[in-house]
Design an enzyme around this catalytic site. Structure first.
Site, PDB file in Angstrom:
ATOM      1  N   SER A 143       5.659 -37.752   8.822  1.00 57.30           N
ATOM      2  CA  SER A 143       5.162 -36.720   7.915  1.00 57.30           C
ATOM      3  C   SER A 143       5.195 -35.381   8.632  1.00 57.30           C
ATOM      4  CB  SER A 143       3.708 -37.058   7.536  1.00 57.30           C
ATOM      5  OG  SER A 143       3.076 -35.926   6.974  1.00 57.30           O
ATOM      6  N   TYR A 158      -4.685 -38.997  10.379  1.00 57.59           N
ATOM      7  CA  TYR A 158      -3.334 -39.117   9.815  1.00 57.59           C
ATOM      8  C   TYR A 158      -2.360 -38.258  10.631  1.00 57.59           C
ATOM      9  CZ  TYR A 158       0.424 -39.175   6.326  1.00 57.59           C
ATOM     10  OH  TYR A 158       1.637 -39.324   5.684  1.00 57.59           O
TER      11      TYR A 158
HETATM   12  P1  NAP Z   1       1.420 -45.581  -0.773  1.00 64.12           P
HETATM   13  O1  NAP Z   1       1.941 -45.429  -2.147  1.00 64.12           O
HETATM   14  O2  NAP Z   1      -0.030 -45.420  -0.527  1.00 64.12           O
HETATM   15  O3  NAP Z   1       1.909 -46.997  -0.208  1.00 64.12           O
HETATM   16  C1  NAP Z   1       1.523 -47.391   1.078  1.00 64.12           C
HETATM   17  C2  NAP Z   1       2.130 -48.732   1.384  1.00 64.12           C
HETATM   18  O4  NAP Z   1       1.720 -49.100   2.703  1.00 64.12           O
HETATM   19  C3  NAP Z   1       1.648 -49.848   0.438  1.00 64.12           C
HETATM   20  O5  NAP Z   1       2.678 -50.768   0.222  1.00 64.12           O
HETATM   21  C4  NAP Z   1       0.526 -50.483   1.249  1.00 64.12           C
HETATM   22  O6  NAP Z   1       0.275 -51.839   0.915  1.00 64.12           O
HETATM   23  C5  NAP Z   1       1.156 -50.404   2.630  1.00 64.12           C
HETATM   24  N1  NAP Z   1       0.197 -50.646   3.692  1.00 64.12           N
HETATM   25  C6  NAP Z   1      -0.927 -49.975   4.004  1.00 64.12           C
HETATM   26  N2  NAP Z   1      -1.535 -50.546   5.050  1.00 64.12           N
HETATM   27  C7  NAP Z   1      -0.772 -51.600   5.416  1.00 64.12           C
HETATM   28  C8  NAP Z   1      -0.841 -52.586   6.422  1.00 64.12           C
HETATM   29  N3  NAP Z   1      -1.869 -52.644   7.286  1.00 64.12           N
HETATM   30  N4  NAP Z   1       0.150 -53.508   6.508  1.00 64.12           N
HETATM   31  C9  NAP Z   1       1.179 -53.488   5.653  1.00 64.12           C
HETATM   32  N5  NAP Z   1       1.301 -52.608   4.662  1.00 64.12           N
HETATM   33  C10 NAP Z   1       0.341 -51.672   4.555  1.00 64.12           C
HETATM   34  O7  NAP Z   1       2.134 -44.551   0.217  1.00 64.12           O
HETATM   35  P2  NAP Z   1       3.582 -43.836   0.150  1.00 64.12           P
HETATM   36  O8  NAP Z   1       3.376 -42.489  -0.406  1.00 64.12           O
HETATM   37  O9  NAP Z   1       4.578 -44.735  -0.443  1.00 64.12           O
HETATM   38  O10 NAP Z   1       3.829 -43.656   1.718  1.00 64.12           O
HETATM   39  C11 NAP Z   1       4.767 -44.421   2.441  1.00 64.12           C
HETATM   40  C12 NAP Z   1       4.976 -43.760   3.784  1.00 64.12           C
HETATM   41  O11 NAP Z   1       5.417 -42.413   3.587  1.00 64.12           O
HETATM   42  C13 NAP Z   1       3.700 -43.672   4.628  1.00 64.12           C
HETATM   43  O12 NAP Z   1       4.004 -43.943   5.978  1.00 64.12           O
HETATM   44  C14 NAP Z   1       3.277 -42.218   4.452  1.00 64.12           C
HETATM   45  O13 NAP Z   1       2.528 -41.753   5.556  1.00 64.12           O
HETATM   46  C15 NAP Z   1       4.615 -41.530   4.350  1.00 64.12           C
HETATM   47  N6  NAP Z   1       4.540 -40.230   3.674  1.00 64.12           N
HETATM   48  C16 NAP Z   1       4.205 -40.136   2.369  1.00 64.12           C
HETATM   49  C17 NAP Z   1       4.157 -38.893   1.758  1.00 64.12           C
HETATM   50  C18 NAP Z   1       3.816 -38.717   0.298  1.00 64.12           C
HETATM   51  O14 NAP Z   1       3.766 -37.568  -0.176  1.00 64.12           O
HETATM   52  N7  NAP Z   1       3.619 -39.761  -0.462  1.00 64.12           N
HETATM   53  C19 NAP Z   1       4.431 -37.744   2.513  1.00 64.12           C
HETATM   54  C20 NAP Z   1       4.770 -37.869   3.855  1.00 64.12           C
HETATM   55  C21 NAP Z   1       4.826 -39.126   4.427  1.00 64.12           C
HETATM   56  P3  NAP Z   1      -0.844 -52.249  -0.190  1.00 64.12           P
HETATM   57  O15 NAP Z   1      -0.198 -52.077  -1.535  1.00 64.12           O
HETATM   58  O16 NAP Z   1      -1.150 -53.672   0.154  1.00 64.12           O
HETATM   59  O17 NAP Z   1      -2.019 -51.322   0.001  1.00 64.12           O
END
Ligand code: NAP
Length: 218
Positions: A143, A158
């Protein structure tokens, strides 16, 4: 090597950016292991992609559980024989607008365990396999919050976890330099997932497009 001979594992593949990564890799013909910490949520995601004509396999993997990582490695060894792509996507964002002085150590540790030690452990599990097969691609989903040049208050655990993930990426990429193994970190931008929230300008294809748009902080 053809895409059909390649194997990829995506953590947190059951929703959000992980699910979309699984979808796009599978659509390109790569054999995808959709890893999810909850087997039912993983199965639901695999079934949803099957309805789109995509065939993936599922693996239960909580990135904070060493025993799950060991089982995932065993699963890959026995069913695929190799792993070409590891996407360390799973992540948590527990501390929006929280002071570093107030955030509980429990949440700090959970963030570091999920966003840093999880990817580190997965790299340690799968990099030797990639070394032996002389090919590998590791993508750490990071990020802009982890960039030291933009580091500030707001999401302390984070931000620090993603800065550590970026450092891990540099160290590992240097250690594995020379062979055909690449280790990269990428920021997806601000995406409308459960984590990104509805104000995010980037659409999660699994959701309807939001009516309003906001400036990106990512
Ligand atoms: P999200 O919709 O909240 O999904 C998070 C995913 O991570 C879910 O599948 C969740 O599983 C899984 N997870 C959390 N803890 C876990 C664990 N201990 N073991 C295995 N799986 C786990 O988030 P997202 O937006 O798709 O984000 C994905 C990645 O992109 C993250 O690394 C985030 O930091 C990065 N990111 C996102 C954004 C954004 O704007 N969305 C921006 C920058 C970076 P459950 O369904 O079981 O909870």
């Amino acid at each position: 090597m053809r895409a059909a001979d390649r194997f990829a594992l995506v953590t947190g593949g059951n929703r959000g950016i992980g699910l979309e990564t699984c979808r796009q890799l599978a659509a390109r013909g790569v054999n995808v292991i959709l890893a999810s910490r909850d087997p039912d949520r993983g199965a639901a995601a695999v079934e949803a992609l099957a309805r789109e004509g995509l065939t993936l396999v599922q693996c239960t993997l909580d990135v904070t559980r060493p025993e799950d990582i060991e089982l995932a490695l065993e699963f890959v060894r026995s069913t695929c024989g190799r792993l070409d792509v590891l996407v360390n996507n799973a992540g948590v964002y527990l501390d929006e607008q929280t002071s570093i002085l107030d955030l509980s150590l429990t949440d700090f540790r959970l963030t570091m365990e999920t966003n840093f030690y999880g990817p580190l452990s997965l790299c340690r599990a799968f990099a030797p396999l990639m070394r032996r097969q002389r090919y590998g691609r590791i993508v750490n989903v990071s990020s802009g919050y982890g960039a030291l040049s933009e580091m500030g208050a707001g999401a302390p655990a984070y931000s620090i976890s993603k800065a550590a993930l970026n450092a891990l990426t540099c160290v590992l990429a240097d250690e594995l330099r020379g062979g055909d193994i690449k280790v990269n970190a990428a920021c997806p931008g601000w995406v409308h997932t459960d984590m990104g929230g509805p104000a995010a300008p980037r659409r999660d294809p699994g959701r309807p497009r939001p009516a309003g748009r906001a400036a990106s902080r990512w």
